[in-house]
Design a protein around this motif. Structure first.
Motif, PDB file in Angstrom:
ATOM      1  N   ALA A 131      -0.750  -7.176  -4.875  1.00 46.41           N
ATOM      2  CA  ALA A 131      -1.338  -6.321  -4.931  1.00 46.41           C
ATOM      3  C   ALA A 131      -0.668  -5.751  -4.907  1.00 46.41           C
ATOM      4  O   ALA A 131      -0.209  -5.256  -3.210  1.00 46.41           O
ATOM      5  N   ILE A 132      -0.590  -4.724  -5.526  1.00 48.38           N
ATOM      6  CA  ILE A 132      -0.556  -3.032  -5.107  1.00 48.38           C
ATOM      7  C   ILE A 132      -1.468  -2.098  -4.736  1.00 48.38           C
ATOM      8  O   ILE A 132      -2.476  -2.453  -5.559  1.00 48.38           O
ATOM      9  N   ILE A 137       0.633  -1.272  -0.284  1.00 50.29           N
ATOM     10  CA  ILE A 137       0.043  -0.019   0.277  1.00 50.29           C
ATOM     11  C   ILE A 137       0.864   1.268  -0.049  1.00 50.29           C
ATOM     12  O   ILE A 137       1.850   1.489   1.172  1.00 50.29           O
ATOM     13  N   THR A 138       0.827   1.897  -1.062  1.00 48.79           N
ATOM     14  CA  THR A 138       1.608   3.726  -1.178  1.00 48.79           C
ATOM     15  C   THR A 138       0.589   4.230   0.118  1.00 48.79           C
ATOM     16  O   THR A 138      -0.475   4.557  -0.761  1.00 48.79           O
ATOM     17  N   GLY A 139       1.049   5.504   0.280  1.00 46.61           N
ATOM     18  CA  GLY A 139       0.257   6.265   0.911  1.00 46.61           C
ATOM     19  C   GLY A 139      -0.556   5.749   2.214  1.00 46.61           C
ATOM     20  O   GLY A 139      -1.457   6.501   2.126  1.00 46.61           O
ATOM     21  N   GLY A 140      -0.277   5.103   3.221  1.00 46.70           N
ATOM     22  CA  GLY A 140      -0.540   4.579   3.780  1.00 46.70           C
ATOM     23  C   GLY A 140      -0.714   4.776   4.802  1.00 46.70           C
ATOM     24  O   GLY A 140      -2.138   4.317   5.835  1.00 46.70           O
ATOM     25  N   LEU A 186       6.461   2.829 -10.329  1.00 47.28           N
ATOM     26  CA  LEU A 186       5.902   1.715  -9.925  1.00 47.28           C
ATOM     27  C   LEU A 186       4.701   0.571 -10.344  1.00 47.28           C
ATOM     28  O   LEU A 186       5.522  -0.771 -10.177  1.00 47.28           O
ATOM     29  N   ILE A 187       3.655   1.102 -11.900  1.00 44.25           N
ATOM     30  CA  ILE A 187       3.838  -0.054 -12.296  1.00 44.25           C
ATOM     31  C   ILE A 187       4.612  -0.620 -12.978  1.00 44.25           C
ATOM     32  O   ILE A 187       4.281  -1.872 -13.474  1.00 44.25           O
ATOM     33  N   LYS A 192      -2.303  -7.587  -9.938  1.00 47.42           N
ATOM     34  CA  LYS A 192      -2.934  -6.283  -9.554  1.00 47.42           C
ATOM     35  C   LYS A 192      -2.549  -5.426  -8.647  1.00 47.42           C
ATOM     36  O   LYS A 192      -2.039  -5.509  -8.218  1.00 47.42           O
ATOM     37  N   PHE A 193      -4.006  -4.305  -9.630  1.00 44.73           N
ATOM     38  CA  PHE A 193      -3.130  -2.771  -9.120  1.00 44.73           C
ATOM     39  C   PHE A 193      -4.137  -2.154  -9.170  1.00 44.73           C
ATOM     40  O   PHE A 193      -5.278  -1.873 -10.272  1.00 44.73           O
ATOM     41  N   ILE A 194      -4.470  -1.261  -7.756  1.00 41.04           N
ATOM     42  CA  ILE A 194      -5.296  -0.946  -7.671  1.00 41.04           C
ATOM     43  C   ILE A 194      -5.139   0.377  -7.469  1.00 41.04           C
ATOM     44  O   ILE A 194      -4.251   1.155  -6.906  1.00 41.04           O
TER      45      ILE A 194
END
Ligand SMILES: NC(=O)c1ccc[n+]([C@@H]2O[C@H](COP(=O)([O-])OP(=O)(O)OC[C@H]3O[C@@H](n4cnc5c(N)ncnc54)[C@H](O)[C@@H]3O)[C@@H](O)[C@H]2O)c1
Length: 333
Positions: A76-77, A6-9, A107-108, A118-120
């Motif tokens: 997943a990210i 999780i980025t920006g968590g 990041l992708i 999986k990327f959200i």
């Protein structure tokens, strides 16, 4: 057990999604955040009240460190890290293209190279710009995208990178969630929006009700709406967070997709202010001033795609409840 990055968590929305993942319990979570607008205290509160996870403090502009982290292997990210102040994006567009678009593309790339399937992605209603007209049913995902500021462009460009990467790289799938107006705080009362100098209406109204601001402003009361003030679709942050869990599940057996996340109905600025006055019992000062550039009269989501394709069912579609949760959190700050 799925491994999730999780980025920006440490920020507002990322912390609420981290909370929901911890509550579900099936995930091994790593949060990365540079604490530019997020808070170490939020990380501490999440760990204390909702469960343990790993926290790494660094900036996603450090591409090597980002690649090294992603290479540790994730299923997943979920990518929240971004800059998101619209007027700042007009004054300093390169900050937005670098932080929001370039760092996202990196990041992708790290995800694709390391087999993260999986990327959200946190997108925004700002990709729609100022729609000429909005159907009664709200704005749908296939409406024209026409951002009117660098922030909206930086997010739409990231969506394009995701689309092209998913097309070229089998095994890489994404969901872009286009959030409407996110508001309120953890219904468990442990975390909330701590953003400094926030401009979000419900947070500002809560601060004014508590005397943290002397007065608040309404930007224009001559819009073509029933009471002349702008209409927006306010969604409770816990409902928004659950849409991320749905998106993760969705990618198990579906292709990439884009979903609006809102309730599909709007409230005017005056209605929000009135609701905050009622639930706080405070009749605070409100000054009507000029319109701001780039504020569409109404912005309401058509969220039927999300409701039809996933089992997302909002629980807090209630303006008074949203305002109350924001007010209760604001009292703790
Ligand atoms: N708040 C809203 O109403 C709203 C609406 C639509 C979309 N969004 C999107 O949701 C996401 C989260 O927004 P938020 O309201 O939680 O904002 P926030 O500022 O509270 O959270 C962003 C987090 O990312 C971190 N961050 C920023 N740049 C970073 C970098 N280069 N490296 C590492 N960490 C970095 C910040 O420290 C912060 O913790 C953003 O992508 C935003 O564009 C928010």
């Amino acid at each position: 057990m799925q491994k999730i990055l999780i980025t920006g968590g440490a920020g507002y929305i990322g912390s609420h999604v981290t909370k929901e993942l911890l509550k579900r319990g099936d995930y091994k979570i790593t949060v990365v955040d540079n604490l530019s607008t997020g808070f170490e205290e939020t990380i501490g509160r999440l760990k204390k009240y909702y469960g343990d996870f790993e926290f790494r403090k660094f900036d996603l502009s450090d591409w090597k460190q980002t690649h090294d982290l992603v290479a540790e292997g994730f299923d997943a990210i979920i990518h929240f890290a971004a800059a998101l102040v619209v007027p700042e994006s007009v004054e300093n567009p390169l900050k937005y293209y670098l932080n929001n678009t370039a760092n996202t593309a990196n990041l992708i790339q790290a995800a694709v190279q390391n087999g993260v399937g999986k990327f959200i992605f946190s997108s925004t209603a700002a990709v729609y710009g100022e729609p000429a007209s909005i159907p009664q049913t709200g704005i749908a995902e296939d409406a024209p995208t026409a951002p009117i500021n660098p922030y909206g462009h930086s997010k739409l460009m990231s969506e394009q990178v995701l689309k092209d990467a998913a097309k070229a790289h089998e095994g890489f799938k994404y969901v872009a969630l286009r959030y409407f107006n996110v508001a309120g705080a953890d219904m468990g009362g442990k975390i909330g929006q701590s953003t400094k100098n926030a401009t979000h209406l419900i947070k500002v109204a809560a601060q004014t009700a508590l005397g943290k601001r002397d007065r608040m402003y309404i930007f224009g009361d001559d819009y073509p709406t029933a009471d002349g003030t702008c209409i927006r679709d306010y969604i409770h942050v816990d409902d928004l967070s659950l849409a991320h869990l749905e998106a993760l599940d969705y990618l198990e057996d579906h292709q990439s997709d884009i979903f609006n996340v809102g309730y599909g109905r709007g409230y005017s600025v005056s209605e929000v202010v009135q609701t905050m006055k009622e639930i706080s019992g405070q009749d605070f000062e409100v000054v009507v001033t000029d319109r701001r550039a780039g504020d569409p009269a109404a912005l309401i989501a058509d969220s039927s795609r999300l409701r039809q394709k996933t089992s997302w069912r909002p629980q807090y579609d209630d303006l008074a409840l949203i305002c109350k949760s924001a007010l209760e959190w604001e009292k703790k700050l």
